[in-house]
Design a protein around this motif. Structure first.
Motif, PDB file in Angstrom:
ATOM      1  N   MET A 385       0.860  -1.258   0.327  1.00 19.94           N
ATOM      2  CA  MET A 385      -0.306   0.004   0.015  1.00 19.94           C
ATOM      3  C   MET A 385       1.398   1.732   0.201  1.00 19.94           C
ATOM      4  SD  MET A 385      -3.368  -1.530   0.207  1.00 19.94           S
ATOM      5  CE  MET A 385      -3.919   0.044  -0.145  1.00 19.94           C
ATOM      6  N   ALA A 388       1.687   2.319  -3.490  1.00 19.71           N
ATOM      7  CA  ALA A 388       0.630   3.133  -4.112  1.00 19.71           C
ATOM      8  C   ALA A 388       0.450   4.042  -3.696  1.00 19.71           C
ATOM      9  CB  ALA A 388      -1.027   1.847  -4.060  1.00 19.71           C
ATOM     10  N   PHE A 389       0.733   4.296  -2.852  1.00 19.89           N
ATOM     11  CA  PHE A 389       0.196   5.503  -2.329  1.00 19.89           C
ATOM     12  C   PHE A 389       1.227   6.529  -2.898  1.00 19.89           C
ATOM     13  CE2 PHE A 389      -0.815   4.102   2.316  1.00 19.89           C
ATOM     14  CZ  PHE A 389      -2.796   3.415   2.027  1.00 19.89           C
ATOM     15  N   ALA A 396      -4.939   5.254  -4.721  1.00 16.83           N
ATOM     16  CA  ALA A 396      -5.275   4.250  -3.646  1.00 16.83           C
ATOM     17  C   ALA A 396      -6.342   4.358  -2.246  1.00 16.83           C
ATOM     18  CB  ALA A 396      -3.336   4.213  -3.195  1.00 16.83           C
TER      19      ALA A 396
END
Length: 433
Positions: A385, A388-389, A396
């Motif tokens: 994650m 993705a951020f 995201a």
């Protein structure tokens, strides 16, 4: 709910754990601040948390097996002593100016190993302290204590870390060795955390637990014992669905909450850290209320708990999108307060359901599997994650929110949610184990 406190053993246990939980949240604030003081790097903060999280995830199922072979009380006692020593060493090294980032990593790793055994023990001990008809009240008090720690611990940590500087006083010894005000405060914070572990260990010496049915080892390997517990959970349709749902929820929820939303608050508000703190405090306040109400009011029927759990988790996942799409900080506080109420309320009932329907000889391993599903995947989730951020923060967060709502929405209507039967073959295996 307070009726259960009339039991001496539970009351002593509860007092010790209340003190310990406050200490946990003192170090939860002090650890990242220490890493930031030493390195100035948010990336290094993430690596330290991963160093603590990985051994916890890898060893947690083994920790559950050890709890079943010994007792939750003994495991909690020994791990509290270990964690006390680790905090005392860190506090001493901070005060003498001998801390390096390498030492912080080593202590984080050791702490993670201790946590891998402590977590299954603390979630398994309540059935050995109270009668079955008091399990819900006992679990509710434990959860209430945890969320009180979320509120109280950081407040104490903030005062302790900044205490002497804010009062305009300075330690002569610290001045002599050139220790800054922040590191003086951090040394005090970790020393105080060590004292809370000492208090918890001391209370456990006076706790007397009921002997639960133990595993008859008979030459069986620990790996095989863990497999028996995994097969039991997988064989019960409602448990299988619940555990998989919790894994999906925590994978897509914790990283956005602890990594994504702080970054979002920093982008949107001048006082981003303060705003984020208010939102987390709102969640903690709601969770305190939810856990308290779970212990006071009548529990839902067992057949309805999984459906209710997934329905409430669907809303929890939606809160991430609601905050992304509507920026005012008060809105985030409102939706987090509601989510906290629901999450802690259902966690009390789901934990009680597991404790009632799990054979005593498997309890430590089954609860360790639950903890693995809820926190064990966090290091992996944080890495995925986090990348993705970096690419698209708001996008995201919306994807994570949608994934939670989809998975939990399916779980709420799945036919397995009401099926608790144990296949005959698995029942025999558990009996013979």
């Amino acid at each position: 709910m307070l009726q259960v406190l009339k039991d001496r053993n539970f009351r002593i246990f509860w007092i010790g754990e209340f003190i310990s939980v406050i200490g946990d949240h003192i170090s939860m604030l002090a650890f990242p601040w220490l890493v930031l003081q030493l390195t100035g790097s948010e990336f290094m903060m993430g690596l330290v948390f991963a160093a603590q999280g990985l051994p916890r995830a890898i060893l947690m199922l083994m920790g559950g097996a050890v709890v079943d072979r010994t007792s939750p009380r003994k495991v909690m006692l020994y791990t509290n002593v270990i964690r006390m020593v680790l905090m005392a060493v860190l506090a001493y090294l901070l005060f003498t100016g001998g801390v390096t980032i390498g030492i912080v990593f080593a202590i984080a790793l050791a702490f993670g190993v201790a946590d891998a055994f402590f977590y299954p023990a603390t979630t398994s001990i309540v059935p050995s302290l109270v009668k079955k008809d008091q399990l819900k009240q006992g679990n509710a008090l434990v959860q209430t204590t945890m969320w009180l720690g979320v509120i109280i611990g950081p407040l104490i940590a903030g005062f302790v870390i900044a205490g002497e500087a804010s009062l305009g006083t300075h330690s002569a010894a610290a001045h002599t060795i050139g220790l800054g005000d922040d590191q003086q405060g951090l040394a005090r914070a970790f020393a105080l955390d060590g004292l809370t572990f000492f208090a918890s260990a001391l209370t456990l010496l006076f706790v007397r637990t009921r002997s639960l049915e133990k595993e008859d080892e008979g030459g069986t390997s620990m790996l095989e014992e863990i497999k028996v517990a995994v097969r039991f959970v997988w064989a019960v349709p409602a448990f299988r669905l619940g555990f998989l749902g919790i894994a999906a929820l925590e994978f897509f929820f914790q990283a956005p909450i602890f990594v994504g939303l702080p970054a979002l608050a920093d982008l949107r508000f001048e006082e981003g850290a303060y705003i984020y703190g208010l939102q987390i405090a709102a969640y903690g306040s709601g969770a305190f209320l939810g856990a308290s109400s779970a212990g006071i009011f009548k529990a839902p029927k067992d057949e309805n708990i999984i459906r209710i759990m997934f329905s409430l988790f669907t809303f929890s996942g939606a809160t991430i999108a609601l905050i992304v799409l509507y920026p005012p900080y008060w809105w985030g506080m409102v939706v987090f307060f509601i989510a906290g109420c629901g999450d802690s309320w259902v966690w009390v009932h789901f934990t009680t359901l597991l404790q009632k329907r799990t054979p005593e000889k498997l309890l430590g391993r089954v609860m360790s599997l639950l903890m693995f599903m809820s926190v064990g995947l966090l290091p992996i989730a944080a890495v995925i994650m986090g990348m993705a951020f970096e690419i698209n923060l708001e996008g995201a967060l919306l994807v994570a929110s949608g994934a939670i709502m989809l998975a939990c929405g399916i779980g709420a209507f799945h036919p397995y949610a009401t099926r608790f039967s144990v296949p005959a073959g698995v029942k025999e295996e558990v009996t013979e184990a």
